[in-house]
Design a protein around this motif. Sequence first.
Motif, PDB file in Angstrom:
ATOM      1  N   LEU A  91     142.608 -35.999 117.619  1.00 20.46           N
ATOM      2  CA  LEU A  91     143.906 -36.616 117.884  1.00 20.46           C
ATOM      3  C   LEU A  91     145.025 -35.592 117.759  1.00 20.46           C
ATOM      4  O   LEU A  91     146.057 -35.696 118.422  1.00 20.46           O
ATOM      5  CB  LEU A  91     144.160 -37.776 116.914  1.00 20.46           C
ATOM      6  CG  LEU A  91     143.479 -39.102 117.243  1.00 20.46           C
ATOM      7  CD1 LEU A  91     143.694 -40.099 116.108  1.00 20.46           C
ATOM      8  CD2 LEU A  91     144.014 -39.683 118.545  1.00 20.46           C
ATOM      9  N   ARG A 145     144.056 -44.261 114.813  1.00 17.18           N
ATOM     10  CA  ARG A 145     145.381 -44.255 115.447  1.00 17.18           C
ATOM     11  C   ARG A 145     146.342 -45.187 114.718  1.00 17.18           C
ATOM     12  O   ARG A 145     147.524 -44.864 114.548  1.00 17.18           O
ATOM     13  CB  ARG A 145     145.260 -44.652 116.925  1.00 17.18           C
ATOM     14  CG  ARG A 145     144.556 -43.602 117.758  1.00 17.18           C
ATOM     15  CD  ARG A 145     144.983 -43.652 119.207  1.00 17.18           C
ATOM     16  NE  ARG A 145     144.501 -44.841 119.894  1.00 17.18           N
ATOM     17  CZ  ARG A 145     144.736 -45.100 121.191  1.00 17.18           C
ATOM     18  NH1 ARG A 145     145.465 -44.281 121.902  1.00 17.18           N
ATOM     19  NH2 ARG A 145     144.235 -46.171 121.760  1.00 17.18           N
ATOM     20  N   LEU A 177     149.725 -39.972 119.570  1.00 16.92           N
ATOM     21  CA  LEU A 177     148.513 -40.757 119.353  1.00 16.92           C
ATOM     22  C   LEU A 177     147.783 -41.072 120.655  1.00 16.92           C
ATOM     23  O   LEU A 177     146.911 -41.923 120.684  1.00 16.92           O
ATOM     24  CB  LEU A 177     148.858 -42.040 118.593  1.00 16.92           C
ATOM     25  CG  LEU A 177     149.394 -41.803 117.182  1.00 16.92           C
ATOM     26  CD1 LEU A 177     149.761 -43.122 116.511  1.00 16.92           C
ATOM     27  CD2 LEU A 177     148.376 -41.065 116.326  1.00 16.92           C
TER      28      LEU A 177
END
Length: 341
Positions: A247, A287, A309
């Motif tokens: 991420l 997330r 994200l």
Amino acid sequence: MPSVSRSSDLQGVAELIRSYGQDPDALARKIGLDPLALYETGINIPSSLVINLYEEAARACKDRFFALKLAQIQGWDILGPIWLMIRSAETVRAALQAIADHLELHSEGISAYLVEEDQRTAFCYEVRKQARGSEALDHSEIQVIELGLAMSCYELQAILGNDWRPRFTQFRHAAPYNTEPLQQVFGEHISFNQDRNAIHLSARDSSYPLANSRPAYRQILQREIRARLGDSIPSALKADRTIRLLLDESRCSIDKVAAILGVSARTLQLRLKEEGKTYQQLYDRARLEIAIQYLENSNLPITAIAERLQFSHTGAFSRFFKQQMGCPPRSLLKGRRSPSP
């Protein structure tokens, strides 16, 4: 199942709270923690209670930098058997890798990983918070993040010299009202509202050889730690750690996660299924937890958070957040905490 930590994480907390004239047992009870965990090291407790106790102590003691003082008391030895693996490492980087590889065996609520970039090593530190419902918004993670990175800095100073500081340091949360206490620990190069929590070491620092690095000695300690630790880290925790790494860096997919873990996507799916998880659940949870950290503790706008994200647009992020938490992300923006005194 909530993530679990060891009560050794609370080493020194009771004494430090008392030094402020506060009652550590009362603070423990306030957050639902049995005070016995403050004094016994072998108790399994929910990771969320460890995180919440640090935050509650900072508030009760009216010290935004409570964790920095605790880091002077605690050390890597609280990791128990993992400490043996650290001691048997050949270099500083290998010691940090040992922490990253095994930290979840000590505390499922904390994750660490290394990132190599621009001839330096980033030691990244993450918090898992079981983000579901309003209770996920009760406490932030600032204290536990600063504790973990500050404790690591002090340990590295013992190896690299008292004047050593990271090349630079990153925090996801916003800058406090006064950054001087952080600069005393981490040096002058600190950035806030970042895409990770990390300290960065130069290539020279990360390759610094450690004492007791004889191959025979390492083999003995590694056999001992494997015997003590027993079962390996669940696939779900490994996948979660890897998702958080990706991420920060690029588009995250099950194929990329599986490749980093050295298995096929199908094998990873099967292993997660055996543990009652799916890749999508882990991806959504990571997330969501990071989104809450940004919304509560950073100064980033929603558009920037959505982009970091990996949401296609802000509307998609808002719909996802409301579905998961029952409230729009803007409600957390309005409730952002003011700095502690």
